[in-house]
Design a protein around this motif. Structure first.
Motif, PDB file in Angstrom:
ATOM      1  N   ALA A  75       0.833  -1.207   0.000  1.00 34.31           N
ATOM      2  CA  ALA A  75       0.000   0.000   0.000  1.00 34.31           C
ATOM      3  C   ALA A  75       0.868   1.256   0.000  1.00 34.31           C
ATOM      4  O   ALA A  75       0.587   2.212  -0.723  1.00 34.31           O
ATOM      5  N   ARG A  76       1.931   1.256   0.783  1.00 38.18           N
ATOM      6  CA  ARG A  76       2.821   2.422   0.826  1.00 38.18           C
ATOM      7  C   ARG A  76       3.598   2.560  -0.479  1.00 38.18           C
ATOM      8  O   ARG A  76       3.750   3.661  -0.999  1.00 38.18           O
ATOM      9  N   VAL A  77       4.091   1.449  -1.023  1.00 38.23           N
ATOM     10  CA  VAL A  77       4.800   1.512  -2.307  1.00 38.23           C
ATOM     11  C   VAL A  77       3.882   2.101  -3.371  1.00 38.23           C
ATOM     12  O   VAL A  77       4.297   2.953  -4.159  1.00 38.23           O
ATOM     13  N   ALA A  78       2.615   1.685  -3.387  1.00 40.20           N
ATOM     14  CA  ALA A  78       1.667   2.193  -4.382  1.00 40.20           C
ATOM     15  C   ALA A  78       1.517   3.709  -4.295  1.00 40.20           C
ATOM     16  O   ALA A  78       1.376   4.375  -5.325  1.00 40.20           O
ATOM     17  N   THR A  79       1.567   4.266  -3.084  1.00 38.43           N
ATOM     18  CA  THR A  79       1.417   5.723  -2.938  1.00 38.43           C
ATOM     19  C   THR A  79       2.648   6.473  -3.415  1.00 38.43           C
ATOM     20  O   THR A  79       2.591   7.682  -3.604  1.00 38.43           O
ATOM     21  N   MET A  80       3.747   5.772  -3.618  1.00 35.80           N
ATOM     22  CA  MET A  80       4.997   6.423  -4.039  1.00 35.80           C
ATOM     23  C   MET A  80       5.211   6.364  -5.547  1.00 35.80           C
ATOM     24  O   MET A  80       6.231   6.833  -6.039  1.00 35.80           O
ATOM     25  N   LEU A  81       4.250   5.795  -6.287  1.00 38.20           N
ATOM     26  CA  LEU A  81       4.361   5.650  -7.737  1.00 38.20           C
ATOM     27  C   LEU A  81       3.269   6.438  -8.444  1.00 38.20           C
ATOM     28  O   LEU A  81       2.149   6.534  -7.943  1.00 38.20           O
ATOM     29  N   THR A  82       3.578   6.953  -9.634  1.00 34.60           N
ATOM     30  CA  THR A  82       2.529   7.524 -10.473  1.00 34.60           C
ATOM     31  C   THR A  82       1.742   6.358 -11.077  1.00 34.60           C
ATOM     32  O   THR A  82       2.296   5.267 -11.255  1.00 34.60           O
ATOM     33  N   PRO A  83       0.459   6.545 -11.383  1.00 36.29           N
ATOM     34  CA  PRO A  83      -0.324   5.453 -11.974  1.00 36.29           C
ATOM     35  C   PRO A  83       0.296   4.909 -13.270  1.00 36.29           C
ATOM     36  O   PRO A  83       0.200   3.724 -13.547  1.00 36.29           O
ATOM     37  N   ASP A  84       0.956   5.782 -14.028  1.00 38.20           N
ATOM     38  CA  ASP A  84       1.569   5.368 -15.299  1.00 38.20           C
ATOM     39  C   ASP A  84       3.048   4.995 -15.140  1.00 38.20           C
ATOM     40  O   ASP A  84       3.816   5.030 -16.105  1.00 38.20           O
ATOM     41  N   PHE A  85       3.435   4.614 -13.935  1.00 34.98           N
ATOM     42  CA  PHE A  85       4.808   4.222 -13.624  1.00 34.98           C
ATOM     43  C   PHE A  85       5.350   3.245 -14.675  1.00 34.98           C
ATOM     44  O   PHE A  85       4.662   2.320 -15.097  1.00 34.98           O
ATOM     45  N   GLU A  86       6.605   3.486 -15.088  1.00 31.23           N
ATOM     46  CA  GLU A  86       7.286   2.579 -16.017  1.00 31.23           C
ATOM     47  C   GLU A  86       8.677   2.281 -15.483  1.00 31.23           C
ATOM     48  O   GLU A  86       9.323   3.154 -14.905  1.00 31.23           O
TER      49      GLU A  86
END
Length: 166
Positions: A51-62
């Motif tokens: 959950a924390r990792v997800a908050t540190m990424l943009t939705p379009d993360f590459e």
């Protein structure tokens, strides 16, 4: 009549862009990126908090890796794979990894209204279960951190020039 409307639209867009991300400068920028980098990689390699990792990424993360190819084209599947890896790490004899930024190699290149490009070198350590940790590899990286309303988000990662260390 069209010229005033175009001018208003252009000024609105410029104002919105200027307000979207006011980048810190100098030591404040370095401190912010060092903190975000350290938090993300400690979580990713040593912790387990999808959950924390997800908050540190943009939705379009590459993410792109010279040995692994295209690793991610969106945050959600990347986080789902990370979550599976977290489950594997719970096994007593699982392999565990750690990433360390090589001191003095981080360079930052601000992009006005967007964020910053971070470049540097990092090394990787592994251990099996509770066994001894050993240095196993090194690589270079380039990443784009975007400054959004709720903080720094990792948007693009290029990890390359991987070499084994004996």
């Amino acid at each position: 009549m069209r010229k005033p409307l175009i001018l208003v639209a252009l000024l609105s867009a410029l104002t919105a862009t200027a307000q979207a991300a006011t980048l810190p400068e100098g030591p404040a920028l370095r401190a912010a990126i060092e903190k975000a980098d350290a938090e993300f990689f400690a979580l990713f390699f040593e912790g387990c908090d999808p959950a924390r990792v997800a908050t540190m990424l943009t939705p379009d993360f590459e993410m792109y890796h010279d040995k692994g190819g295209e690793v991610a084209r969106a945050a959600a599947p990347f986080v789902a794979e990370y979550k599976k890896g977290c489950e594997e790490k719970k096994k007593p004899d699982a392999w565990r990894s750690r990433r360390e930024l090589v001191p003095g190699t981080m360079t930052l290149h601000p992009i006005a209204g967007v964020g910053v490009i971070e470049q540097g070198d990092h090394v990787f350590y592994e251990r099996k279960g509770d066994g001894p940790e050993k240095l196993v590899g090194k690589a270079r990286f380039t990443q784009l951190w975007r400054l959004e309303a709720d903080g720094w988000k990792l948007s693009r990662v290029f990890s390359y020039d991987h070499e084994a260390v004996k």
